[in-house]
Design a protein around this motif. Structure first.
Motif, PDB file in Angstrom:
ATOM      1  N   LYS B 199       0.848  -1.184   0.000  1.00  0.00           N
ATOM      2  CA  LYS B 199       0.000   0.000   0.000  1.00  0.00           C
ATOM      3  C   LYS B 199       0.883   1.233   0.000  1.00  0.00           C
ATOM      4  O   LYS B 199       0.485   2.317  -0.414  1.00  0.00           O
ATOM      5  CB  LYS B 199      -0.924   0.008   1.217  1.00  0.00           C
ATOM      6  N   ASP B 200       2.125   1.032   0.456  1.00  0.00           N
ATOM      7  CA  ASP B 200       3.112   2.099   0.429  1.00  0.00           C
ATOM      8  C   ASP B 200       3.695   2.157  -0.985  1.00  0.00           C
ATOM      9  O   ASP B 200       4.402   1.253  -1.422  1.00  0.00           O
ATOM     10  CB  ASP B 200       4.200   1.795   1.460  1.00  0.00           C
ATOM     11  N   GLU B 201       3.361   3.254  -1.678  1.00  0.00           N
ATOM     12  CA  GLU B 201       3.754   3.399  -3.077  1.00  0.00           C
ATOM     13  C   GLU B 201       5.253   3.227  -3.281  1.00  0.00           C
ATOM     14  O   GLU B 201       5.692   2.606  -4.246  1.00  0.00           O
ATOM     15  CB  GLU B 201       3.350   4.800  -3.519  1.00  0.00           C
ATOM     16  N   GLU B 202       6.030   3.770  -2.364  1.00  0.00           N
ATOM     17  CA  GLU B 202       7.480   3.715  -2.526  1.00  0.00           C
ATOM     18  C   GLU B 202       7.990   2.289  -2.460  1.00  0.00           C
ATOM     19  O   GLU B 202       8.921   1.913  -3.161  1.00  0.00           O
ATOM     20  CB  GLU B 202       8.180   4.567  -1.457  1.00  0.00           C
ATOM     21  N   ARG B 244      -5.157  -1.823  -2.303  1.00  0.00           N
ATOM     22  CA  ARG B 244      -4.260  -0.740  -2.696  1.00  0.00           C
ATOM     23  C   ARG B 244      -2.899  -1.307  -3.075  1.00  0.00           C
ATOM     24  O   ARG B 244      -2.259  -0.864  -4.023  1.00  0.00           O
ATOM     25  CB  ARG B 244      -4.123   0.296  -1.576  1.00  0.00           C
ATOM     26  N   GLY B 245      -2.456  -2.303  -2.300  1.00  0.00           N
ATOM     27  CA  GLY B 245      -1.182  -2.949  -2.615  1.00  0.00           C
ATOM     28  C   GLY B 245      -1.191  -3.552  -4.012  1.00  0.00           C
ATOM     29  O   GLY B 245      -0.240  -3.401  -4.784  1.00  0.00           O
ATOM     30  N   ILE B 246      -2.281  -4.226  -4.356  1.00  0.00           N
ATOM     31  CA  ILE B 246      -2.392  -4.834  -5.690  1.00  0.00           C
ATOM     32  C   ILE B 246      -2.338  -3.753  -6.766  1.00  0.00           C
ATOM     33  O   ILE B 246      -1.620  -3.880  -7.774  1.00  0.00           O
ATOM     34  CB  ILE B 246      -3.695  -5.638  -5.808  1.00  0.00           C
ATOM     35  N   LEU B 247      -3.071  -2.669  -6.566  1.00  0.00           N
ATOM     36  CA  LEU B 247      -3.080  -1.596  -7.558  1.00  0.00           C
ATOM     37  C   LEU B 247      -1.676  -1.005  -7.735  1.00  0.00           C
ATOM     38  O   LEU B 247      -1.235  -0.751  -8.854  1.00  0.00           O
ATOM     39  CB  LEU B 247      -4.062  -0.495  -7.151  1.00  0.00           C
ATOM     40  N   ASN B 248      -1.001  -0.787  -6.609  1.00  0.00           N
ATOM     41  CA  ASN B 248       0.354  -0.223  -6.703  1.00  0.00           C
ATOM     42  C   ASN B 248       1.301  -1.166  -7.434  1.00  0.00           C
ATOM     43  O   ASN B 248       2.102  -0.764  -8.269  1.00  0.00           O
ATOM     44  CB  ASN B 248       0.896   0.091  -5.306  1.00  0.00           C
ATOM     45  N   LEU B 249       1.206  -2.457  -7.113  1.00  0.00           N
ATOM     46  CA  LEU B 249       2.090  -3.423  -7.770  1.00  0.00           C
ATOM     47  C   LEU B 249       1.872  -3.402  -9.285  1.00  0.00           C
ATOM     48  O   LEU B 249       2.825  -3.441 -10.055  1.00  0.00           O
ATOM     49  CB  LEU B 249       1.840  -4.828  -7.218  1.00  0.00           C
ATOM     50  N   LYS B 250       0.614  -3.320  -9.695  1.00  0.00           N
ATOM     51  CA  LYS B 250       0.344  -3.306 -11.135  1.00  0.00           C
ATOM     52  C   LYS B 250       0.828  -2.010 -11.767  1.00  0.00           C
ATOM     53  O   LYS B 250       1.301  -1.985 -12.892  1.00  0.00           O
ATOM     54  CB  LYS B 250      -1.151  -3.497 -11.415  1.00  0.00           C
ATOM     55  N   ARG B 251       0.718  -0.932 -11.021  1.00  0.00           N
ATOM     56  CA  ARG B 251       1.207   0.360 -11.536  1.00  0.00           C
ATOM     57  C   ARG B 251       2.679   0.288 -11.872  1.00  0.00           C
ATOM     58  O   ARG B 251       3.131   0.911 -12.817  1.00  0.00           O
ATOM     59  CB  ARG B 251       1.013   1.446 -10.478  1.00  0.00           C
ATOM     60  N   PHE B 252       3.401  -0.493 -11.074  1.00  0.00           N
ATOM     61  CA  PHE B 252       4.842  -0.538 -11.304  1.00  0.00           C
ATOM     62  C   PHE B 252       5.254  -1.800 -12.051  1.00  0.00           C
ATOM     63  O   PHE B 252       6.375  -2.267 -11.963  1.00  0.00           O
ATOM     64  CB  PHE B 252       5.589  -0.362  -9.987  1.00  0.00           C
ATOM     65  N   GLY B 253       4.314  -2.345 -12.776  1.00  0.00           N
ATOM     66  CA  GLY B 253       4.647  -3.401 -13.734  1.00  0.00           C
ATOM     67  C   GLY B 253       4.867  -4.761 -13.124  1.00  0.00           C
ATOM     68  O   GLY B 253       5.528  -5.609 -13.726  1.00  0.00           O
TER      69      GLY B 253
END
Lengths: 108, 392, 495
Positions: B199-202, B244-253
């Protein structure tokens, strides 16, 4: 024969009434004036239909048309931001949208 | 001969004639003529009656009935194992602990998929957890993992990481991923995680920067209903963090698999959960629908969780059909062929791991036994469908 | 050993602020329309629907719906509300909304070239005038074709479909060949803006031959033909000298499939008065001829239909009866294991059940005129849509945007009438549509409304477009709600 309709100016806009009269100008002629807080429309029937029923039906059409035009105006205004956003997005890759810098001046 | 049974991967054993007194990771070899220069990093696997060989870091002796005292002159660093460890073979990596007198198998070359445990700590507390969390500092496991990677052969096709919750290590976890990428550049990886750390974008971005060519994170989503998901994982707010974690992971490929364990608490909304995935997470790389494993907390909560697969076969069919319709890669694991409808067959997978499969007596006459995944030993022992019926 | 092995029940995770089950919730944007006397269809901002009882919807809107009720849980999972237990809805809705609208910026994907007006058929419902074979002044010229092609390639869309229509397009096959070759050459020369080119020839197949099919195979061109139904119906609808339209169509289909492959030949039917009581026979015809689906089209009120007083025989309710009967029949076929789909329903279902835009011009808002498809006519005139062209044939050139040899891309796509039509017909800005739960599945059709009502918007209570579509939307949703087989079937059609 003239008929008169009154529209509360708090609810209806003059423009909507004008547009409605115009749309029905093939069967009636309307003259619009304002008295106190009401729009007054003096209607002369010019169409072929002269029976009592026909006249009532035309009056109903006019009322509905005023309502329609009034709503269109309000809703169009209220939804302007999202509509502009979506239309701009649709045209966004055509190269037809002016640059921010060259479009309407900052103070227009 | 005979079927593979549940393997004993770790346990206490007799250790004799210790010369070193700290845990070590060593590669197993059966080759007593191994070049000298390599012997220090290897442990020799021998039958008790063989001649002792020098130069190896230790020797694993397969049990006989002799008493340990007879080994006093047989050599140093002797680790005595019983029949339970017959599976040990050349190329395996073991952890020998002379302090605790124990052996652990960390990597088996014969296995088609090894999983490395990284920690037993977890910030979820799932009703059906097969690895019940422990709130202890076990970062030594992570230290070992770095070393284990150095010992695993480069041609290993795939490797898994799990816990507990591996991402609790934060940046150390990212370092491990980078380390694995460097040491095993062609090995495909899968990591089991509850996804909440991402969930932490970084943190998600950092994993993206590792740019591993073949890494998938397996994340459970147990319901489309946040309350039900939080309840199943026993953690308030877990659903939001996981999504949120899943969404972030997909955002970063990053490749993501969604895992759903099927039991009485997930069944009421299983189809809706799949619809939720199809409408909101359609970009996930895989969905795994899994039968219940009767270990860990599942046994304690069995009355709450148990559902006979024969009773839910239609719900499973509907759930799979939804996912298939949306073109989402879907697999069904841990079910027996006689407990599913035929329409699920294209998605049916025989097994996750090769060493957990067993069959019951009824299965001996089944014409489709070879295509069937069978049971976990825990299922054979504790609970399985009441409607197992051999095919003819 | 750490934490005590104590597990909390579900109610523990459903606590509101005061430890009571009823939690505060906030409404997310939604619309609702009546499905029947006891139920509403609700749609969220991303176009996902949920059917609920009227009582539940009223309770929901009044903040009286208990958080333990099944409807509440569904509303939360489907992003109609947020509460203390999840704040993910806005982000997920944003992603879905963005996906839904993504294709808009691709802009014009379908480019229709009317290569000739000549045709040997004389179908009463035809949108174009009948012209006999020897009138060469009804063919598009090479200059016009080149100019039209340049305009087409200017579109920002990565995927460009060039569709050749007529009259009978194959009567000007030479020009088709020229355009295909030119298009590919253009593409090869512009490596920095390469397009995925698709080619379709719309033809009645009466004049198909091996040379034409060979060219189609070489250049991956697909065929779209007309098959109105069984032989008698088809020939009655589509008269030609020799009265053999049906035979030629069937033979042409076989021949085309042999050369191009079964998936490269599709058929469209046109609904006429004579079709209205034969829907099952029409569908059987398609099944028999190995098509995997049919598009049950409404009769468009243009062109010849009006001239020959054809159109009067048609009305919305009769067509709806025809459609529902046809759809029911198709569902029955599927129940018996025959995979066959209805394409209009499938298009709508894609909008209902996924965030994908099917790019169907007639159901788009902003309207698909020019933004989705555009027509380059045989005389070089540019029309905002096929309907716009038909309207022009009837004498109303309102939606003529320019001429390929006289006007630039800018002049055509920034045409005042076009922009006004796009803005005024925008569904979310229009009375009734703006509140309609089905608006995400519907579209603006300013050309139709202009043609029928003299108004770009039309009054939706009077609009056949509205009545027709609303009935279909309700029928599809009701069918899915009441029949699991249909729901499963429709899910497949949608993807």
């Amino acid at each position: 024969m003239t008929f008169t309709l009154q529209f509360d100016a708090n609810i209806y806009s003059g423009l909507a009434i004008e547009k409605a009269c115009y749309r029905l100008s093939d069967v009636l002629a309307g003259v619009i004036s304002k008295k106190d807080n009401n729009y007054v429309v003096d209607i002369t029937f010019t169409g072929k239909e002269k029976s009592e029923e026909g006249i009532q039906s035309t009056l109903s059409r006019l009322k509905n048309e005023v309502l329609d035009q009034n709503l269109r105006e309000k809703i169009k205004l209220e939804t302007e931001p999202s509509r502009n956003l979506i239309l701009a997005y649709a045209f966004s890759r055509t190269g037809l949208i002016a640059n921010e810098a060259t479009a309407d001046g900052a103070n227009e | 001969m005979g079927q593979l049974t549940m393997l004993k991967l770790r346990g206490k054993i007799e250790v004799v004639n210790k010369t070193w007194h700290e845990p070590r990771l060593l590669t197993v070899t059966a080759n007593s003529s191994l070049p000298n220069v390599l012997r220090k990093k290897h442990v020799l696997l021998q039958d008790k009656d063989s001649l002792p060989i020098e130069g190896f870091a230790a020797t694993i002796l397969r049990q006989s009935s002799d008493q340990p005292s007879e080994l006093s002159a047989r050599g140093e660093n002797l680790y005595i194992v019983g029949k339970d460890y017959d599976y040990l073979g050349d190329g395996d990596v073991v952890r020998l602990n002379p302090i605790g007198n124990s052996i652990s198998s960390l990597y088996r070359r014969e296995s088609n998929h090894n999983t490395v445990l990284l920690t037993e700590r977890c910030n979820n507390y799932c009703l059906m957890c097969s690895q019940p969390p422990k709130d202890v500092d076990d970062s030594w496991i992570m230290d070992d993992a770095f070393e284990l990677i150095n010992l695993i052969p480069m041609q290993t096709q795939s490797l898994g990481f799990s816990g507990g919750e591996p991402t609790l290590y934060g940046s150390r976890f990212i370092e491990l991923m980078r380390h694995v990428k460097n040491q095993l550049p062609t090995t495909s990886l899968d990591v089991l995680s509850n996804g909440r750390g991402f969930k932490d974008e970084e943190f998600a971005r950092a994993l993206g920067r590792v740019a591993h060519p073949d890494l998938m994170i397996g994340i459970p989503v147990y319901s489309d209903d946040p309350v039900r998901h939080d309840y199943i994982v026993q953690a308030q707010g877990a659903f939001d963090e996981t999504i949120r974690g899943i969404l972030n992971l997909k955002r970063f490929g990053q490749k993501v698999e969604i895992r759903i364990v099927i039991h009485r608490e997930t069944l009421p909304r299983l189809v809706q959960t799949c619809e939720f995935i199809a409408r909101n997470l359609v970009f996930v790389d895989h969905v795994a629908l899994m039968g219940l494993e009767i270990t860990g907390f599942t046994r304690a909560n069995l009355g709450l969780l148990w559902a006979d697969p024969a009773d839910y076969k239609d719900t499973l069919s509907e759930a799979v059909s939804v996912l298939n319709s949306y073109g989402i890669n879907t697999s069904v694991y841990n079910h027996q062929l006689c407990t599913i409808n035929a329409d699920v067959l294209p998605n049916y997978r025989r097994s996750i791991s090769d060493w957990k499969n067993e069959y019951i007596d009824k299965c001996n006459s089944c014409s489709r036994k070879a295509e069937c995944g069978g049971f976990f030993s825990s299922a054979v022992q504790y609970r399985h469908s009441d409607h197992i019926t051999p095919f003819h | 050993m750490g934490r005590m092995s104590k597990f909390q029940p579900m109610t523990f995770y459903n606590r509101g602020q005061s430890n009571q089950p009823l939690a505060n919730y906030q409404l997310l944007p939604f619309k609702f329309s009546e499905l029947d006397h006891s139920r509403y269809v609700m749609t969220n901002i991303a176009g996902e629907y949920l059917v609920a009882s009227k009582e539940d919807v009223h309770a929901f809107a009044n903040h009286n719906l208990p958080s333990t009720s099944a409807t509440y849980i569904n509303l939360r999972a489907r992003h109609f509300l947020t509460d203390a237990h999840s704040k993910m809805a806005p982000d997920l809705l944003a992603i879905k909304l963005r996906t839904r609208n993504e294709r808009l910026a691709d802009f014009t994907g379908l480019h229709i070239f009317v290569v000739t007006l000549r045709c040997e058929h004389s179908c009463p419902y035809c949108q174009v005038s009948r012209q006999s074979e020897d009138k060469d002044s009804f063919d598009m010229t090479i200059d016009q074709a080149n100019a039209a092609l340049a305009l087409a390639m200017r579109s920002p869309s990565k995927n460009i479909k060039l569709e050749f229509q007529g009259g009978e397009s194959l009567l000007n096959f030479d020009l088709i060949k020229h355009i295909v070759v030119e298009a590919k050459r253009f593409n090869a020369e512009n490596s920095d803006s390469q397009k995925n080119l698709g080619f379709v020839i719309a033809t009645n197949l009466a004049v198909i031959n091996d040379e034409i099919l060979g060219f189609c195979k070489e250049h991956d061109i697909v065929i779209s033909t007309s098959l109105d139904g069984p032989k008698d119906l088809h020939n009655k609808n589509r008269p030609r000298p020799g009265h053999d339209s049906y035979q030629r169509a069937i033979e042409g289909i076989k021949q085309s499939r042999n050369v191009l492959g079964r998936d490269k030949v599709s058929a469209l039917m046109t609904t006429t008065e004579a079709s209205l009581n034969q829907v099952e026979a029409i569908i059987d015809e398609y099944v028999e001829n190995n098509f995997n689906g049919i598009f049950l089209r409404p009769l468009s009120p243009y062109g010849f239909a009006i001239k020959t007083k054809f159109y009067r025989a048609y009305n919305t309710q009769r067509w709806l009866d025809f459609y529902v009967k046809g759809l029911d029949y198709i569902i029955e076929l599927n129940r018996q294991g025959i995979e066959f789909r209805e394409h209009y329903a499938a298009t709508i279902l894609t909008k209902m059940l996924t965030s994908t835009d099917p790019g169907y011009v007639d159901l788009m808002s902003p309207a698909g005129i020019a933004t989705g498809a555009i027509v380059y006519n045989y005389d070089g005139a540019v029309y905002a849509s096929d309907e716009a062209r038909m309207l022009a044939e009837m004498g109303d050139k309102k939606f003529k945007l320019g001429h390929v040899l006289e006007n630039s891309y800018e002049e055509i796509f920034l045409n005042e009438t076009l922009l006004e039509a796009l803005e005024d017909s925008f569904a979310q800005s229009v009375p009734m549509c703006t509140d309609c739960a089905f608006e995400p599945y519907c579209g603006a059709d300013p050309v139709f409304h202009w043609g029928q009502h003299g108004d770009l918007v039309g009054r939706k209570p009077d609009s056949e477009f509205c009545q027709r579509n609303m009935s279909i939307f309700k029928y599809l949703i009701d069918s899915m709600e009441s029949d699991k087989f249909v729901r499963t079937l429709f899910l497949r059609w949608a993807n």
